[in-house]
Design a protein around this motif. Structure first.
Motif, short mmCIF file in Angstrom:
data_model
loop_
_atom_site.label_atom_id
_atom_site.label_comp_id
_atom_site.label_asym_id
_atom_site.label_seq_id
_atom_site.Cartn_x
_atom_site.Cartn_y
_atom_site.Cartn_z
N LEU A 1 0.82 -1.21 0.00
CA LEU A 1 0.00 0.00 0.00
C LEU A 1 0.86 1.26 0.00
O LEU A 1 0.63 2.19 -0.78
CB LEU A 1 -0.93 -0.02 1.22
N ILE A 2 1.86 1.28 0.88
CA ILE A 2 2.70 2.46 0.97
C ILE A 2 3.54 2.63 -0.30
O ILE A 2 3.70 3.76 -0.80
CB ILE A 2 3.60 2.36 2.22
N CYS A 3 4.07 1.53 -0.83
CA CYS A 3 4.85 1.63 -2.07
C CYS A 3 3.99 2.11 -3.24
O CYS A 3 4.43 2.93 -4.06
CB CYS A 3 5.50 0.28 -2.40
N GLY A 4 2.75 1.60 -3.32
CA GLY A 4 1.86 2.05 -4.38
C GLY A 4 1.54 3.53 -4.26
O GLY A 4 1.60 4.28 -5.25
N ALA A 5 1.23 3.97 -3.02
CA ALA A 5 0.93 5.39 -2.83
C ALA A 5 2.17 6.25 -3.08
O ALA A 5 2.08 7.32 -3.70
CB ALA A 5 0.41 5.62 -1.41
N TRP A 6 3.33 5.77 -2.64
CA TRP A 6 4.55 6.53 -2.85
C TRP A 6 4.90 6.59 -4.34
O TRP A 6 5.38 7.62 -4.83
CB TRP A 6 5.70 5.89 -2.08
N LEU A 7 4.64 5.51 -5.07
CA LEU A 7 4.90 5.50 -6.51
C LEU A 7 4.03 6.52 -7.22
O LEU A 7 4.48 7.20 -8.15
CB LEU A 7 4.66 4.10 -7.07
N SER A 8 2.77 6.64 -6.79
CA SER A 8 1.89 7.64 -7.42
C SER A 8 2.37 9.05 -7.14
O SER A 8 2.28 9.94 -8.00
CB SER A 8 0.46 7.45 -6.92
N ALA A 9 2.90 9.28 -5.91
CA ALA A 9 3.43 10.61 -5.60
C ALA A 9 4.72 10.88 -6.36
O ALA A 9 4.96 11.99 -6.85
CB ALA A 9 3.65 10.74 -4.09
N ALA A 10 5.57 9.84 -6.46
CA ALA A 10 6.83 10.01 -7.20
C ALA A 10 6.58 10.23 -8.69
O ALA A 10 7.37 10.89 -9.37
CB ALA A 10 7.72 8.79 -6.99
N ALA A 11 5.47 9.68 -9.21
CA ALA A 11 5.15 9.86 -10.62
C ALA A 11 4.87 11.30 -10.97
O ALA A 11 5.03 11.71 -12.12
CB ALA A 11 3.94 8.99 -11.00
N ILE A 12 4.48 12.10 -9.98
CA ILE A 12 4.18 13.51 -10.26
C ILE A 12 5.42 14.23 -10.76
O ILE A 12 5.38 15.00 -11.72
CB ILE A 12 3.64 14.18 -8.99
N ASN A 13 6.55 13.94 -10.12
CA ASN A 13 7.79 14.63 -10.49
C ASN A 13 8.34 14.14 -11.82
O ASN A 13 9.18 14.82 -12.43
CB ASN A 13 8.83 14.45 -9.39
N VAL A 14 7.89 12.96 -12.27
CA VAL A 14 8.36 12.46 -13.56
C VAL A 14 7.90 13.37 -14.69
O VAL A 14 8.59 13.55 -15.70
CB VAL A 14 7.85 11.02 -13.79
N PHE A 15 6.73 14.00 -14.50
CA PHE A 15 6.16 14.84 -15.55
C PHE A 15 6.54 16.31 -15.40
O PHE A 15 6.06 17.15 -16.17
CB PHE A 15 4.63 14.72 -15.53
N VAL A 16 7.38 16.63 -14.40
CA VAL A 16 7.83 18.02 -14.25
C VAL A 16 8.87 18.32 -15.32
O VAL A 16 9.92 17.68 -15.37
CB VAL A 16 8.41 18.26 -12.84
N ARG A 17 8.61 19.29 -16.19
CA ARG A 17 9.51 19.58 -17.30
C ARG A 17 10.43 20.76 -16.98
O ARG A 17 11.55 20.85 -17.47
CB ARG A 17 8.70 19.90 -18.56
N HIS A 18 9.95 21.68 -16.15
CA HIS A 18 10.76 22.85 -15.83
C HIS A 18 10.69 23.09 -14.33
O HIS A 18 9.91 23.93 -13.86
CB HIS A 18 10.27 24.10 -16.58
N PRO A 19 11.45 22.34 -13.52
CA PRO A 19 11.40 22.50 -12.07
C PRO A 19 11.80 23.90 -11.65
O PRO A 19 12.70 24.50 -12.21
CB PRO A 19 12.40 21.45 -11.56
N SER A 20 11.10 24.37 -10.61
CA SER A 20 11.36 25.75 -10.17
C SER A 20 11.66 25.85 -8.69
O SER A 20 11.62 26.92 -8.13
CB SER A 20 10.15 26.63 -10.50
N GLY A 21 11.91 24.75 -8.01
CA GLY A 21 12.32 24.82 -6.62
C GLY A 21 11.22 24.53 -5.64
O GLY A 21 10.30 23.78 -5.91
#
Length: 718
Positions: free
Chosen positions: A281-301
């Motif tokens: 459960l925790i790995c699945g939820a953490w994977l979904s949260a980590a996936a958000i940063n995969v789509f960040v194209r221009h990080p701003s801090g």
């Protein structure tokens, strides 16, 4: 700086080898002689509290006592010595006793009404590795009117001794089990290089500090359980999937996260693998949260951006507000004659048992979780019970009786008739609720800061705490204030998450995960707090409408999935009743809500009556508007109009995120609570209070600013 490959390989290997050797050494170092002391006997094993008669310490049994012998798991036979006595009073007779070690044949003897030493020789027939336990069963008696305990016999001191050679099969099984655990441990720590070796060394040092290398401590911490190996194997698979996330197509990451969380739920529900299920459960939820940063194209801090003054100043002011509110709420908190609610007779004892069963006994299979009365419909959310129970249990009240309460009479009458809990128990249970009330003020202040500045936040806190329904329930051992506290925390985190998504910050996934955890805690405290995750999901969805490309929208989808999964993780894992049957448990929750909202218990059966009740509560004499602010409804309307105007002006940065979340909170809260509210009781209107206080404060500050602006223009012209 590159890490030497040899160091990467050798460091975990050496750490794992040390772990293996220490585990084996601890297993072979069996004690020959181990004392039995009254202080070491546990109440959960059938013993009453420790007593002293001037000569010796002892404990009474409750008629069915268990003596576990950790550290003798491979013993073939045991020599047990116990100092016992039957009840001592004029004319007392010996008491018949039955003694049995594990599954061996029982034998019977009598215990004299005087302190004597009894020598018992017991053979251990079980071939597998297990902790031997001796059961002692006797008749019970009641000391008198003022002491209604069911007492068996008294136990003072004793000893247990290892006889004979160890059982070979037990030793082989234990070493095989430890080898499997060490192998899985090495697999799980090999990848985070070079931190795998460091992690292994930290585990070894921690176990050494805990004294886990003595066999007794090792047995308590790490019993031989082959299902644990299977759980660790499943957990290792989940961790490995997270490590390989970069090899998963980006658009499939949310799908894989949902599948992982579903597998975790099924592992708990079907196989009873709580540890492995929690990891999935925790790995699945953490994977979904980590996936958000995969789509960040221009990080701003960073996503933290509060308006006006320094961030540390807001933290300091929040701490001062918490101290001041706690100082106001805690004095006189144990008073029960004029300030008591009959439901406390239920929530305090049930909270104590829930906290004890979940955190002290750690027994998710206890009948308590399925008892309809004691757990209030079995699967009722548990986090609020844990908060109430923690206060009473940690104060030393480990078993609180459930008392009846006559709601037709006042607290004075009920107290005179013995239907009110003692003040010291009530005060201990109310203390953590009062602290959550103080935190409500802190989180509301932070919302006000993000919307309009510290002055608005402080004014909102004053209006909030001045409302009688808040003041009363923040000093009662009930669930409403803790649920409100988690909801306000979730809204603060939601503002940070929305701001991070809008700016493309690299920590957007962290904020969304934290928001989901807070949403799960709110819903896991009281069901009507399910509006909070709905508000957060709507805020993230509306953020995605304005994002320019499909990559940003994939990020929003991942954010919604992350909120849902983290909410489910906390909601599910915090409630052991849901473990065997999640769907049926949720259905039971809904059935209980329907019972409360129907029939003779629902004086608000129509939508018109509910709207009328909400409007009345907002008046100067209502539940919400009776905080002392004249023209309560008028200031609420002014605040709502001012906030809408500010939102239409589309300010930049974090303030726009704050305004949009607050606007959604107000709309969803008023609509949802109005549609749901079952009875015209003050606590059902409690979720309205913080948003009303914030809007009123916003309206007052906007009016003052406009008045000063007009005055300045008038003076300039003149």
């Amino acid at each position: 700086m590159k890490t030497n490959r040899f160091t990467i390989i050798v460091a975990p290997a050496v750490a794992v080898a040390m772990l293996m050797l220490l585990l084996i050494a601890s297993e072979l170092a069996h004690p020959i002689f181990q004392p039995i002391t009254p202080a070491g006997l546990a109440e959960t094993d059938g013993f009453w509290s420790l007593e002293f008669n001037g000569e010796r310490s002892y404990r009474w049994t409750n008629g069915d006592a268990l003596f576990p012998f950790p550290g003798f798991e491979t013993a073939s036979s045991l020599s047990v010595t116990l100092t016992l006595t039957a009840p001592q009073y004029p004319g007392a007779r010996p008491v018949a006793a039955r003694l049995q070690v594990d599954d061996a044949a029982p034998f019977h003897f009598t215990i004299a009404p005087e302190w004597r030493r009894y020598h018992i020789l017991a053979a251990v027939s079980e071939p597998r590795w297990r902790t031997p336990a001796m059961q002692l069963v006797t008749d019970v008696w009641m000391p008198g009117i003022h002491d209604q305990r069911q007492l068996g016999i008294a136990v003072s001191e004793g000893a247990v001794q290892h006889l004979g050679a160890p059982r070979l099969l037990a030793v082989v099984e234990r070493l095989s089990f430890l080898a499997a655990l060490v192998l899985l441990f090495s697999v799980m720590v090999r990848r985070p290089q070079p931190y795998g070796g460091v992690l292994a060394v930290m585990v070894i040092v921690t176990l050494g500090i805990l004294g886990a290398w003595t066999p007794a401590r090792l047995v308590q911490i790490l019993p031989t359980n082959w299902s644990l190996v299977s759980e660790m194997l499943a957990a290792a698979a989940a961790v490995e999937a997270v490590r390989l996330r970069r090899q998963i197509p980006r658009h499939l990451l949310p799908v894989v996260a949902v599948i992982g969380a579903g597998i975790g739920t099924m592992l708990v529900a079907t196989l009873g693998w709580i540890v492995a299920g929690a990891v999935f459960l925790i790995c699945g939820a953490w994977l979904s949260a980590a996936a958000i940063n995969v789509f960040v194209r221009h990080p701003s801090g960073s996503a933290v951006s509060l308006p006006s003054t320094d961030f540390r100043q807001h933290i300091a002011l929040g701490g001062i507000i918490a101290i001041v509110l706690a100082a106001l709420l805690i004095p006189g908190i144990a008073e029960t004659e004029s300030h008591y609610h009959g439901d406390e007779n239920f929530w305090v004892p049930v909270g104590v048992q829930a906290f004890r069963t979940a955190f002290i006994e750690r027994n998710p299979d206890h009948p308590f979780w399925s008892d309809f009365f004691l757990s209030f419909g079995s699967p009722n959310p548990q986090i609020g019970k844990y908060i109430i129970g923690a206060g009473a249990y940690l104060a030393g009240y480990h078993d609180v009786p459930v008392l009846s309460y006559d709601f037709r009479q006042d607290p004075v009458w009920n107290k005179a008739h013995g239907q009110v809990l003692p003040q010291e128990i009530v005060g201990a249970a109310r203390l953590p609720v009062a602290l959550t009330g103080a935190l409500c003020g802190v989180f509301l202040y932070w919302l006000g800061v993000q919307v309009a500045g510290p002055v608005t936040g402080i004014l909102a806190v004053v209006l909030f705490i001045a409302t009688p329904v808040v003041w009363n329930h923040a000093r009662l051992a009930m669930l409403d204030i803790p649920a409100l506290m988690f909801g306000l925390l979730a809204l603060n985190l939601c503002i940070c998450a929305v701001t991070a998504l809008r700016t493309g910050a690299t920590n957007a996934g962290v904020w969304i995960a934290a928001c989901g955890v807070a949403c799960g805690a709110a819903a896991g405290t009281k069901l009507n707090a399910l509006l909070i995750p709905g508000i957060c999901i709507l805020a993230i969805c509306l953020t995605g409408v304005k994002l320019p490309n499909r990559f940003d929208r994939y990020q929003v989808i991942s954010g919604v999935v992350a909120i849902l999964l983290w909410t489910w993780v906390v909601f599910f894992l915090s409630n052991p009743r849901l473990y065997p049957h999640p769907v049926a448990g949720i259905q039971d929750m809904l059935d209980i809500s329907r019972i409360v909202a129907s029939g003779e218990f629902a004086p608000l059966p129509t939508l018109a009556s509910r709207i009328s009740a909400v409007w009345t509560s907002l008046g100067d004499d209502g539940y919400i508007g009776s905080g002392g602010l004249p023209g309560s409804r008028l200031w609420l309307i002014i605040g709502a109009i001012s906030l809408t105007r500010a939102l239409l002006q589309r300010p930049q940065g974090a303030r726009f995120s704050a305004l949009s979340v607050i606007a959604l909170w107000g709309i969803v809260n008023f609509v949802g609570i109005t549609l749901w509210i079952p009875q015209n009781w003050d606590r059902y209107f409690l979720p309205f209070v913080p948003i009303v206080a914030l809007l009123q404060a916003y309206g007052i500050m906007a009016t003052l600013q406009n008045a000063f602006r007009l005055l300045f223009r008038f003076r300039t012209r003149s």
